[in-house]
Enzyme design. Structure first.
Site, PDB file in Angstrom:
ATOM      1  N   ASP A  68      -6.635  -6.707   3.965  1.00 35.59           N
ATOM      2  CA  ASP A  68      -7.729  -6.029   3.270  1.00 35.59           C
ATOM      3  C   ASP A  68      -8.675  -7.062   2.681  1.00 35.59           C
ATOM      4  O   ASP A  68      -9.892  -6.999   2.853  1.00 35.59           O
ATOM      5  CB  ASP A  68      -7.138  -5.136   2.169  1.00 35.59           C
TER       6      ASP A  68
ATOM      7  N   ASP B  96     -12.588  -8.596   4.270  1.00 39.56           N
ATOM      8  CA  ASP B  96     -13.854  -8.552   3.530  1.00 39.56           C
ATOM      9  C   ASP B  96     -14.481  -9.937   3.473  1.00 39.56           C
ATOM     10  O   ASP B  96     -15.690 -10.093   3.643  1.00 39.56           O
ATOM     11  CB  ASP B  96     -13.636  -8.047   2.093  1.00 39.56           C
TER      12      ASP B  96
ATOM     13  N   TYR C 210       0.819  -1.213   0.000  1.00 41.61           N
ATOM     14  CA  TYR C 210       0.000   0.000   0.000  1.00 41.61           C
ATOM     15  C   TYR C 210       0.853   1.262   0.000  1.00 41.61           C
ATOM     16  O   TYR C 210       0.436   2.294  -0.519  1.00 41.61           O
ATOM     17  CB  TYR C 210      -0.894   0.032   1.249  1.00 41.61           C
TER      18      TYR C 210
ATOM     19  N   ASP D   5      -3.531 -18.114   0.442  1.00 38.81           N
ATOM     20  CA  ASP D   5      -4.527 -18.791  -0.403  1.00 38.81           C
ATOM     21  C   ASP D   5      -5.270 -19.850   0.403  1.00 38.81           C
ATOM     22  O   ASP D   5      -6.501 -19.969   0.321  1.00 38.81           O
ATOM     23  CB  ASP D   5      -3.876 -19.381  -1.672  1.00 38.81           C
TER      24      ASP D   5
ATOM     25  N   LYS E 233       2.623 -15.466   2.544  1.00 39.05           N
ATOM     26  CA  LYS E 233       2.820 -16.178   1.271  1.00 39.05           C
ATOM     27  C   LYS E 233       4.318 -16.460   1.183  1.00 39.05           C
ATOM     28  O   LYS E 233       5.007 -16.075   0.234  1.00 39.05           O
ATOM     29  CB  LYS E 233       2.300 -15.317   0.109  1.00 39.05           C
TER      30      LYS E 233
HETATM   31  C1  IPM Z   1     -10.583  -0.834   3.671  1.00 39.36           C
HETATM   32  C2  IPM Z   1     -10.774  -0.227   2.304  1.00 39.36           C
HETATM   33  C3  IPM Z   1      -9.609   0.705   2.022  1.00 39.36           C
HETATM   34  C4  IPM Z   1      -8.357  -0.144   2.023  1.00 39.36           C
HETATM   35  C5  IPM Z   1      -9.716   1.504   0.726  1.00 39.36           C
HETATM   36  C6  IPM Z   1     -11.010   2.293   0.664  1.00 39.36           C
HETATM   37  C7  IPM Z   1      -8.537   2.417   0.521  1.00 39.36           C
HETATM   38  O1  IPM Z   1     -10.914  -1.221   1.348  1.00 39.36           O
HETATM   39  O2  IPM Z   1     -10.533  -0.077   4.656  1.00 39.36           O
HETATM   40  O3  IPM Z   1     -10.485  -2.053   3.757  1.00 39.36           O
HETATM   41  O4  IPM Z   1      -8.002  -0.759   1.006  1.00 39.36           O
HETATM   42  O5  IPM Z   1      -7.698  -0.196   3.065  1.00 39.36           O
HETATM   43 MG    MG Z   2     -11.005  -3.177   2.136  1.00 42.97          MG
END
Ligand code: IPM
Ligand code: MG
Length: 354
Positions: A245, A249, A138, A221, A189
Site C-alpha cells: 500500500d 503510493d 489488513y 525501509d 522487514k
Molecule cells: C489502496 C487504498 C486502500 C488500501 C484504502 C482506500 C482502503 O489506499 O487501494 O491503496 O489501503 O488498500
Molecule cells: Mg493505498
C-alpha cells in the site's frame, strides 16, 4: 463477457464516465461485452445502507471483470467503521478473492518534468509492484481497541500470512517478472517481524521453480529509500498488503502524477477488479478537472488480463500516448507549453485518438 462498472464516490463517477466512452467506442468497433452498473462505497451506503450491499455483491460475483472509480469522502468519516466506504473496497477484494494487486509505475516520456524527481532519475522508469491484497495486517484477527490489564485503552492489529497466501502471490510475481526484465525484489522487514521473515523464506523456496528470474530481498525501509534514490534498479517488486500500500503510493509519484496509474486486482482465474491507484479526491469532485487517464488505463488492463484482448488493450494505451504526445494535459500534469483540458475533454480526446 460481463463487465460491471462501479463508479463509486468523489471523482469516481466523472472519471468512470470517460472510461465508459472509451468502452462504448470499442463496442461500436465490435467488442462484445455485457455492461451493468452498481454502487460501491459511500454511494452504496447512501442507496442501500451498506458499502458493499447484496445488490452489488450479486453483480460482482457474476461479472468477469469490474471497473471501479474510487471510494470515500469526508461525509462518511464519522460512520461506524463497518459502514465506511473503504470497508466496501476491502470487502469486495476479500469476497472475490482478489489477492494479486498489480500496480505498474511507468513514466511516459512526455511527463518526465511532472515528477518531483530529476528527469535523469526517472526517465524510462518501468516498475511493476505486485502487492498481496487479501491478507496481512489488513485482515488479520484479532483486531480492535480494548482495555488492557492496567485499565488503559490499547489498539491492536495482527500481521498474519499463511504459507499458501505467500506462495500464490510469489508465483504471480515470478511469472510477471518472467514476462518483463526477469528481476524480482521481495520486500520484507525480516530483521524485526517474524511474519515477514517467514515471507522471505517462502518466496526463496518458490524461487527454485523460476531459475531464470533473479531474486533479491530488501527491507522495506531501504526499499522506500531506494525508490527515490535510484528507482530504475527495480523491475518487479513483490510485497505484503501494508508495505505494498505504502510503496505503491510512493512509486506512483515517481511518475509525476498518481492520476496516471492504473491497477489490477486479480483472483486465481484472472477475474479482476480494475481501478486507478488514486483515491476519490473529494476536494475536486464534480469540477470536471480530474485526470481520467488512470481509469482509462485501468480499462486497458481489464481488456488485457480479464478479457484476454491484448490488441484492444494496446490500442487504448496507444490512444492515451497519442493525446499526451499532442500536448493535452489535465491540471495535475499541466506544465507551461502544454494545453490544459478538463476531465471530459481528455476523455473525448482519447476516444478521438482511438
Ligand atoms: C489502496 C487504498 C486502500 C488500501 C484504502 C482506500 C482502503 O489506499 O487501494 O491503496 O489501503 O488498500
Ligand atoms: Mg493505498
Amino acid at each position: 463477457m460481463k463487465v460491471l462498472i462501479l463508479p463509486g464516490d468523489g471523482i469516481g463517477p466523472e472519471i468512470v464516465a470517460q472510461a465508459k466512452k472509451v468502452l462504448n467506442q470499442l463496442i461500436e468497433g465490435g467488442l462484445t461485452v455485457e455492461i451493468s452498473e452498481a454502487p460501491l462505497g459511500g454511494a452504496a451506503y447512501d442507496a442501500y445502507g451498506a458499502p458493499y450491499p447484496e445488490f452489488t455483491q450479486k453483480l460482482a460475483r457474476e461479472a468477469d471483470a469490474i471497473l471501479l472509480g474510487a471510494v470515500g469522502g469526508p461525509q462518511y468519516d464519522k460512520l461506524d467503521r463497518p459502514l465506511r466506504p473503504e470497508r466496501g473496497l476491502l470487502a469486495i477484494r476479500k469476497d472475490l478473492n482478489l489477492f494479486a494487486n498489480l500496480r505498474p509505475a511507468i513514466l511516459y516520456p512526455e511527463l518526465a518534468n511532472a515528477s518531483t524527481l530529476k528527469p535523469e532519475v526517472v526517465s524510462g522508469l518501468d516498475i511493476l509492484i505486485v502487492r498481496e491484497l487479501t491478507g496481512d495486517i489488513y485482515f488479520g484477527q484479532p483486531r480492535g481497541v480494548r482495555v488492557n490489564d492496567n485499565g488503559e485503552r490499547e489498539g491492536f492489529n495482527t500481521m498474519l500470512y499463511a504459507e499458501s497466501e505467500i506462495r500464490r502471490i510469489a508465483h504471480v510475481a515470478f511469472q510477471a517478472a518472467q514476462k518483463r526484465g526477469k528481476k524480482l525484489c521481495s520486500v520484507d522487514k525480516a530483521n524485526v517481524l517474524e511474519t515477514t521473515e517467514f515471507w522471505k523464506e517462502i518466496v526463496t523456496d518458490v524461487a527454485k521453480q523460476y531459475p531464470d528470474v533473479e531474486l533479491s530481498h530488501m527491507y522495506v525501509d531501504n526499499a522506500a529509500m531506494q525508490l527515490v534514490r535510484a528507482p530504475k534498479q527495480f523491475d518487479v517488486m513483490v510485497t505484503g498488503n501494508i508495505f505494498g500500500d505504502i510503496l505503491s503510493d510512493e512509486a506512483s509519484m515517481l511518475t509525476g502524477s498518481i492520476g496516471m496509474l492504473p491497477s489490477a486486482s486479480l483472483d486465481a482465474n484472472n477475474k479482476g477488479l480494475y481501478e486507478p491507484s488514486h483515491g476519490s479526491a473529494p476536494d475536486i469532485a464534480g469540477k470536471d478537472v480530474a485526470n481520467p487517464l488512470a481509469t482509462i488505463l485501468s480499462l486497458a488492463m481489464l481488456l488485457r488480463y480479464s478479457l484476454n484482448d491484448e490488441a484492444r488493450a494496446v490500442r487504448v494505451e496507444n490512444a492515451v500516448k497519442a493525446v499526451l504526445a499532442r500536448g493535452l494535459r489535465t491540471a495535475d500534469i499541466y506544465e507551461a507549453g502544454t494545453e490544459k483540458v478538463s476531465c471530459s475533454a481528455m476523455g473525448d480526446a482519447v476516444v478521438a485518438a482511438l
